[in-house]
Design a protein around this motif. Structure first.
Motif, PDB file in Angstrom:
ATOM      1  N   LYS A  26       6.222   2.863   4.894  1.00 45.18           N
ATOM      2  CA  LYS A  26       4.771   2.861   5.057  1.00 45.18           C
ATOM      3  C   LYS A  26       4.311   3.867   6.120  1.00 45.18           C
ATOM      4  O   LYS A  26       3.378   4.649   5.893  1.00 45.18           O
ATOM      5  CB  LYS A  26       4.320   1.444   5.431  1.00 45.18           C
ATOM      6  N   PHE A  84      -7.152  -4.175  -6.131  1.00 42.18           N
ATOM      7  CA  PHE A  84      -5.959  -3.488  -6.623  1.00 42.18           C
ATOM      8  C   PHE A  84      -5.987  -3.449  -8.150  1.00 42.18           C
ATOM      9  O   PHE A  84      -6.558  -4.333  -8.794  1.00 42.18           O
ATOM     10  CB  PHE A  84      -4.693  -4.223  -6.171  1.00 42.18           C
ATOM     11  N   TYR A 121      -5.257   1.246  -5.137  1.00 41.01           N
ATOM     12  CA  TYR A 121      -6.024   0.423  -4.198  1.00 41.01           C
ATOM     13  C   TYR A 121      -7.379   1.093  -4.000  1.00 41.01           C
ATOM     14  O   TYR A 121      -7.451   2.290  -3.690  1.00 41.01           O
ATOM     15  CB  TYR A 121      -5.279   0.318  -2.876  1.00 41.01           C
ATOM     16  N   THR A 167       1.953  -0.537   0.562  1.00 41.71           N
ATOM     17  CA  THR A 167       1.309  -1.750   1.041  1.00 41.71           C
ATOM     18  C   THR A 167       2.240  -2.498   1.989  1.00 41.71           C
ATOM     19  O   THR A 167       3.413  -2.128   2.155  1.00 41.71           O
ATOM     20  CB  THR A 167       0.943  -2.668  -0.139  1.00 41.71           C
ATOM     21  N   ASP A 168       1.733  -3.562   2.554  1.00 47.59           N
ATOM     22  CA  ASP A 168       2.565  -4.370   3.467  1.00 47.59           C
ATOM     23  C   ASP A 168       3.775  -4.954   2.762  1.00 47.59           C
ATOM     24  O   ASP A 168       4.791  -5.260   3.386  1.00 47.59           O
ATOM     25  CB  ASP A 168       1.727  -5.501   4.078  1.00 47.59           C
ATOM     26  N   THR A 200       1.589   2.928  -3.734  1.00 46.90           N
ATOM     27  CA  THR A 200       0.197   2.759  -4.157  1.00 46.90           C
ATOM     28  C   THR A 200      -0.582   4.048  -3.925  1.00 46.90           C
ATOM     29  O   THR A 200      -0.299   4.791  -2.984  1.00 46.90           O
ATOM     30  CB  THR A 200      -0.463   1.620  -3.345  1.00 46.90           C
ATOM     31  N   ARG A 218      -4.159   5.172  -2.839  1.00 47.51           N
ATOM     32  CA  ARG A 218      -5.404   4.677  -2.238  1.00 47.51           C
ATOM     33  C   ARG A 218      -6.527   5.618  -2.678  1.00 47.51           C
ATOM     34  O   ARG A 218      -6.518   6.810  -2.361  1.00 47.51           O
ATOM     35  CB  ARG A 218      -5.283   4.640  -0.723  1.00 47.51           C
TER      36      ARG A 218
END
Length: 508
Positions: free
Chosen positions: A48, A75, A88, A120-121, A126, A128
């Motif tokens: 990340k 999402f 996202y 993502t966490d 993803t 964005r």
């Protein structure tokens, strides 16, 4: 059905909303710079924090297949031809109107997304969104994501729904393309030239099969959709091509079952100065090259059977194969046609009045041997009666230098040392014509033009016909030929429904 109609009504209302907002519901060209798999290949390796530092900007497009949003963020999963990527979207990043469009979009809609790559966490790669472009509205709801399309009628009639909802089906058809590419490469690398021959013929020849008949209005003649490419390709051998192949559609007016469709794909190959033994080597090479698409070592599983395509293929004569299973030796020269028919009666093997010993040997093979050939097996030396275009065996003129390749009880290839004697060929055509007169609708017609071509001289030649659909079935573990043909032949839907109603009424 009423629920589906309600959903369709709502989707049309959303379409009108887009128009009122000045957005085309069925948009125009959109230039993307990455596919889903590209993103995974490039960025899955980073965590990340690393992706945040990189700030990689990308443009993607695809079909929305899943969405979950609440309040000012959401999402969605988008699918393109290579796979899936998550998107996202936040209202404060894309703007009020674009976010409203995103939130109001339905599963099945197409959108373009410009944004940066993040994780993502939970660690999911993803995109964005910074900008959202609406591309195309789906006015009908897609099949349930979790169940997919399971009804065979829907799968085969509406293949697009099958491809959208069943990833394994989508993968299978991409594998089909890769398998065909591998086969073509093998042929090209071995000095063969790919050619195209007529699909419309003035007479059907090259195989024992019932043709589809059509009519040419300008010439006022009946014509036939080809049942084989053989006779034209061998004319090219006469003309000096030496090594040719054609990969294309064949049409036979026959029934449908898990291994037969009225139109199907074959590859036929012809090589000057080859005999059937050389063609066995060629065939084994083709199958192994194709198998590498799905298996590095050639070992596959087909319908629960472990099959080894990586080793040497077994080779056995038809006479020996029948003898192994039944104890009957059809090579016995004292056995007459009547003796063979008596044996057929004793073993409950059906035959036609005009059949001879060779026909009955072939029938015994089909009845007692064929289904037992699970591992790849070349069965060779076929009776002359069922091989009108094959060269006679030098040691036993009742047999021909022909083979078929069997895997998992199904014929995969048919080949032989080609008959290049025009006198013998004409006699066999005439023998076939007699069979036709006696009721064999699939017998070969007399092709005098082909005989004339042979009279100019054809070198010794080995020929092969291999069923591409069956090869793909084998390598992709498909149970039915319909699972490897994008749009298989189907009875008209109205007739199919009527038949279904009749069956239900009979049960009552």
């Amino acid at each position: 059905m009423s629920q589906e109609l309600d959903q369709m009504r709502v989707r049309r209302e959303k379409m009108e909303e887009l128009k009122e907002a000045g957005i085309e519901p069925f948009g125009r060209r959109f230039k993307r710079d990455h596919l889903a798999q590209d993103l995974h290949d490039k960025f899955d390796q980073y965590d990340k924090e690393e992706l945040n530092e990189m700030g990689a900007k990308v443009i993607i497009a695809g079909r929305m297949t899943r969405k979950r949003s609440s309040g000012k963020a959401g999402f969605a999963d988008f699918v393109d031809r290579t796979g899936k990527i998550q998107v996202y979207a936040r209202k404060d990043m894309v703007g009020d109107e674009p976010y409203h469009v995103f939130k109001r979009s339905d599963i099945g809609d197409f959108l373009g997304i410009e944004g940066d790559v993040i994780k993502t966490d939970t660690g999911e790669l993803t995109v964005r969104a910074h900008k959202i472009t609406f591309l195309s509205k789906a006015l009908r709801p897609l099949p349930n994501k979790w169940d997919g399309v399971t009804d065979p009628e829907t799968i085969y009639r509406q293949r697009y729904l099958d491809l959208i909802s069943n990833p394994e089906s989508f993968k299978r058809f991409h594998q089909r393309t890769a398998i065909i590419k591998a086969v073509r490469k093998y042929m090209d690398d071995n000095g063969f030239t790919e050619v195209e021959t007529p699909i419309l013929n003035t007479q059907a020849g090259g195989a024992n099969a019932r043709p589809f008949i059509t009519h040419h209005n300008a010439l006022d003649i009946d014509m036939y959709l080809r049942i084989a490419t053989e006779l034209y390709l061998k004319r090219l051998i006469v003309g000096g091509f030496e090594r040719v192949y054609e990969l294309g559609r064949i049409f036979r007016n026959e029934g449908m079952d898990p291994h037969h469709n009225p139109e199907f794909t074959t590859m036929e190959t012809y090589a000057a100065y080859f005999d059937f033994q050389d063609v066995m080597d060629e065939t084994e090479g083709i199958v192994k090259a194709a198998a590498k698409v799905v298996s590095d070592d050639g070992k596959i599983t087909y319908q629960g059977h472990e099959i080894d395509l990586g080793g040497n293929f077994k080779r056995i004569t038809m006479v020996d194969a029948v003898k192994e299973k039944t104890g009957i030796d059809f090579s016995d020269e004292s056995m007459t046609d009547e003796d063979a028919k008596k044996l057929a009666d004793e073993h409950k093997v059906e035959y036609k009045p005009y059949w001879t010993k060779g026909h009955i040997l072939n029938a015994f093979f089909e009845e007692f041997v064929e289904d037992t050939l699970i591992q790849p097996t070349f069965v060779y030396e076929f009776p002359v009666e069922v091989s009108p275009l094959a060269k006679r065996n030098a040691d036993n003129p009742a047999m021909t230098d022909r083979f078929e390749l069997y895997v998992d009880g199904s014929e995969l290839a048919n080949a032989f040392s080609e008959l290049n004697d025009p006198i013998d060929q004409k006699e066999r055509f005439e023998m076939q014509a007699k069979e036709k007169a006696n009721g064999n609708d699939e017998a070969e017609p007399v092709d005098l033009d082909y005989v004339q071509a042979l009279e100019y001289g054809m070198p010794p030649t080995g020929g092969l016909g291999i069923g591409i659909d069956r090869l793909v079935m084998l390598l992709t573990d498909a149970k039915s030929i319909r699972d490897v043909i994008l749009f298989p032949t189907m009875r008209p839907e109205k007739e199919a429904k009527n038949d279904s109603k009749k069956k239900k009424n009979k049960k009552k």
